[in-house]
Design an enzyme around this catalytic site. Sequence first.
Site, PDB file in Angstrom:
ATOM      1  N   CYS A 133      -3.889   4.453  -7.628  1.00 12.82           N
ATOM      2  CA  CYS A 133      -5.021   4.118  -6.757  1.00 12.82           C
ATOM      3  C   CYS A 133      -6.013   5.273  -6.626  1.00 12.82           C
ATOM      4  CB  CYS A 133      -4.519   3.721  -5.379  1.00 12.82           C
ATOM      5  SG  CYS A 133      -3.316   2.402  -5.435  1.00 12.82           S
ATOM      6  N   HIS A 274      -9.213   4.881   0.531  1.00 11.72           N
ATOM      7  CA  HIS A 274      -8.548   3.844  -0.278  1.00 11.72           C
ATOM      8  C   HIS A 274      -8.100   2.717   0.644  1.00 11.72           C
ATOM      9  CE1 HIS A 274      -6.008   1.754  -2.952  1.00 11.72           C
ATOM     10  NE2 HIS A 274      -4.869   2.241  -2.503  1.00 11.72           N
ATOM     11  N   ASN A 304      -5.821  -4.689  -1.736  1.00  9.21           N
ATOM     12  CA  ASN A 304      -5.707  -3.407  -2.440  1.00  9.21           C
ATOM     13  C   ASN A 304      -5.997  -3.611  -3.931  1.00  9.21           C
ATOM     14  OD1 ASN A 304      -4.929  -1.036  -3.660  1.00  9.21           O
ATOM     15  ND2 ASN A 304      -2.942  -0.890  -2.644  1.00  9.21           N
TER      16      ASN A 304
HETATM   17  O1  UT7 Z   1      -2.136   1.671  -2.823  1.00 12.22           O
HETATM   18  C1  UT7 Z   1      -1.267   2.723  -2.459  1.00 12.22           C
HETATM   19  C2  UT7 Z   1       0.096   2.273  -2.340  1.00 12.22           C
HETATM   20  N1  UT7 Z   1       0.398   1.337  -1.280  1.00 12.22           N
HETATM   21  C3  UT7 Z   1       0.531   1.703   0.001  1.00 12.22           C
HETATM   22  O2  UT7 Z   1       0.155   2.787   0.381  1.00 12.22           O
HETATM   23  C4  UT7 Z   1       1.227   0.744   0.911  1.00 12.22           C
HETATM   24  C5  UT7 Z   1       1.990   1.497   1.973  1.00 12.22           C
HETATM   25  N2  UT7 Z   1       2.872   0.673   2.757  1.00 12.22           N
HETATM   26  C6  UT7 Z   1       2.456  -0.353   3.547  1.00 12.22           C
HETATM   27  O3  UT7 Z   1       1.277  -0.665   3.606  1.00 12.22           O
HETATM   28  C7  UT7 Z   1       3.483  -1.056   4.419  1.00 12.22           C
HETATM   29  O4  UT7 Z   1       4.670  -0.308   4.393  1.00 12.22           O
HETATM   30  C8  UT7 Z   1       3.765  -2.535   3.978  1.00 12.22           C
HETATM   31  C9  UT7 Z   1       2.553  -3.408   4.242  1.00 12.22           C
HETATM   32  C10 UT7 Z   1       4.131  -2.557   2.502  1.00 12.22           C
HETATM   33  C11 UT7 Z   1       4.930  -3.075   4.797  1.00 12.22           C
HETATM   34  O5  UT7 Z   1       4.595  -3.045   6.181  1.00 12.22           O
HETATM   35  P1  UT7 Z   1       5.661  -2.516   7.248  1.00 12.22           P
HETATM   36  O6  UT7 Z   1       5.068  -2.657   8.579  1.00 12.22           O
HETATM   37  O7  UT7 Z   1       6.057  -1.133   6.792  1.00 12.22           O
HETATM   38  O8  UT7 Z   1       6.820  -3.555   7.101  1.00 12.22           O
HETATM   39  P2  UT7 Z   1       8.334  -3.301   6.677  1.00 12.22           P
HETATM   40  O9  UT7 Z   1       8.408  -3.057   5.201  1.00 12.22           O
HETATM   41  O10 UT7 Z   1       8.946  -2.300   7.583  1.00 12.22           O
HETATM   42  O11 UT7 Z   1       8.969  -4.708   6.972  1.00 12.22           O
HETATM   43  C12 UT7 Z   1       9.044  -5.217   8.313  1.00 12.22           C
HETATM   44  C13 UT7 Z   1       9.612  -6.616   8.231  1.00 12.22           C
HETATM   45  C14 UT7 Z   1      10.847  -6.705   7.359  1.00 12.22           C
HETATM   46  O12 UT7 Z   1      11.698  -7.667   7.941  1.00 12.22           O
HETATM   47  P3  UT7 Z   1      12.968  -7.203   8.848  1.00 12.22           P
HETATM   48  O13 UT7 Z   1      13.804  -6.375   7.914  1.00 12.22           O
HETATM   49  O14 UT7 Z   1      12.372  -6.416   9.955  1.00 12.22           O
HETATM   50  O15 UT7 Z   1      13.572  -8.495   9.239  1.00 12.22           O
HETATM   51  C15 UT7 Z   1      10.336  -7.245   6.063  1.00 12.22           C
HETATM   52  O16 UT7 Z   1      11.320  -7.959   5.339  1.00 12.22           O
HETATM   53  O17 UT7 Z   1       8.632  -7.472   7.614  1.00 12.22           O
HETATM   54  C16 UT7 Z   1       9.242  -8.170   6.534  1.00 12.22           C
HETATM   55  N3  UT7 Z   1       8.242  -8.414   5.525  1.00 12.22           N
HETATM   56  C17 UT7 Z   1       7.458  -9.498   5.543  1.00 12.22           C
HETATM   57  N4  UT7 Z   1       7.392 -10.553   6.378  1.00 12.22           N
HETATM   58  C18 UT7 Z   1       6.464 -11.489   6.114  1.00 12.22           C
HETATM   59  C19 UT7 Z   1       7.885  -7.646   4.469  1.00 12.22           C
HETATM   60  N5  UT7 Z   1       6.885  -8.223   3.781  1.00 12.22           N
HETATM   61  C20 UT7 Z   1       6.594  -9.376   4.432  1.00 12.22           C
HETATM   62  C21 UT7 Z   1       5.656 -10.402   4.231  1.00 12.22           C
HETATM   63  N6  UT7 Z   1       5.621 -11.443   5.097  1.00 12.22           N
HETATM   64  N7  UT7 Z   1       4.770 -10.365   3.207  1.00 12.22           N
END
Ligand code: UT7
Length: 347
Positions: A133, A274, A304
Site C-alpha cells: 500500500c 492511506h 482499500n
Molecule cells: O492496507 C494496509 C493493510 N491493512 C490494514 O492496515 C488493516 C488493519 N486492520 C484492520 O483494519 C482491522 O484489524 C480489521 C478491519 C481487519 C478487523 O477489525 P477488528 O476490529 O480488529 O476486528 P477483529 O479482527 O478483532 O474481529 C472482531 C470480531 C471477530 O469475532 P469474535 O472473535 O469477536 O467473535 C471476527 O471474527 O469481528 C469478526 N469479524 C467480522 N464480523 C463480521 C471479522 N471480520 C468480520 C466481518 N464481518 N467482515
Amino acid sequence: MSIVRETNETGVTERPEPTGPWSAVIAGTGHAVPDKVMTNADLEKLVDTSDEWITERTGMKERRITADGEAASDLALRAAHRALDDAGLTPADLDLIIVGTVTGDMLFPSTACVLQAKLGARNIAAMDVSAGCSGFIYALSTARHFIAAGTYRNVLVVGVEVLSRITDWTDRGTCVLLGDGAGAAIVRRAPPGPQGILADFLAADGTRGPDLYMPAGGSAIPATAQSVQQRLHYLKMNGNAIFKVAVRSMAEAFNRLVRSARVKAEDINLLIPHQANLRIIQAVARTLHFPEKKVFINIEKYANTSSATTIIALDEARRKGLVHVGDLVMLVAFGAGLTWGGVLIRW
Ligand code: UT7
C-alpha cells in the site's frame, strides 16, 4: 551550460539553466475507478458479515470492482491520460514511467512497460515498484530523486491495484476491505523554488512480511494444482497485528517529514493518509493531535485500493478545490513488506 528562455507579460528573459538539485513539482493528477460498485449489502450475500459491522469497524460502504477482461494497465492508462491532460502534456513528453502495484497485469513484464506500450510513449525507462500500500509513496519518492538529480524532466507515477483478483471472497476478514482503482501524477522538473516535493521518507521491516502477503505464485511457491486448492494465491492478512503498526508508522512518517522539511505540523493544510480503515486514520490524527477536518477521507467510496488510495485521494481533493497554491499537502501510507513512508509537497 544551456540557456532557459521564459516569456511573461514583460517580455522574454534569458537566464542560465540551473544545474540542480531541481524541484520536483506535481504538474497534474488523475484517477480512474471501475464502474461496477460493490456495496456492503452485496457482501452480506457472499460472507457472514453485515453493513453495520463493516461501517463501524472500517468506515467502508462501497468499493469498485474491475470488469472481466480488464487489467491493472487498463485502469492505469485511464488515470495516466487524465494526469497528462491535467499537466498539459502528451505521452511523447514523458521520460520515465513508475508504477506502484502488487496486482500488475502479470509477474513480468512490468505493468509500467505494458502501460508504456498502451500510451504509445517513446522507448523511455519504465519500471514497477512493489511496496504494498506504500507503492505510490515509494514510486513518487523515486521520481523525486531522479528529477532532483537532473536525470529526467517528466515522470509519470501511477498507483494501481486490481485487488479483486487476489481477494478470497470466502474470507470475511479481508474481502470486505479491498477494492480496485488507479491514480496517476505527472512529476515535472522545475528550477529550484518554493514549490514541489519538500521531503520524503521511506521505511520497511521485512521481518513482518507474513503479516500481509500472497504466499504463492512466485518462486517460493510456484503455481500448482495444490497451491490453488490450498487458496495460496489470495491475499492473507493478520489485521489485528498490523493495525497498531499502521497507526505508529504513519504517525512516524508525519513527524519525520515535518522535521526534515523544517515546517510546523499546524502548517500542514491537508493530510492524505492511506485509506485502510477509518479507525486507523482517526487514530493517526489523534496520536498527532492533528485536526480531523484537515484529513482527507474517501474510504467510504472505494475501500482499500492499496497503492492507489493516496493518489486517488489527492486527485479528488484537488478536483474538489481543497488544494491551493502554497498549501502544504502530506501523503502518508503503510502496507505489505511491511513498508511505510510519506511525501510532503508544497503546492
Ligand atoms: O492496507 C494496509 C493493510 N491493512 C490494514 O492496515 C488493516 C488493519 N486492520 C484492520 O483494519 C482491522 O484489524 C480489521 C478491519 C481487519 C478487523 O477489525 P477488528 O476490529 O480488529 O476486528 P477483529 O479482527 O478483532 O474481529 C472482531 C470480531 C471477530 O469475532 P469474535 O472473535 O469477536 O467473535 C471476527 O471474527 O469481528 C469478526 N469479524 C467480522 N464480523 C463480521 C471479522 N471480520 C468480520 C466481518 N464481518 N467482515
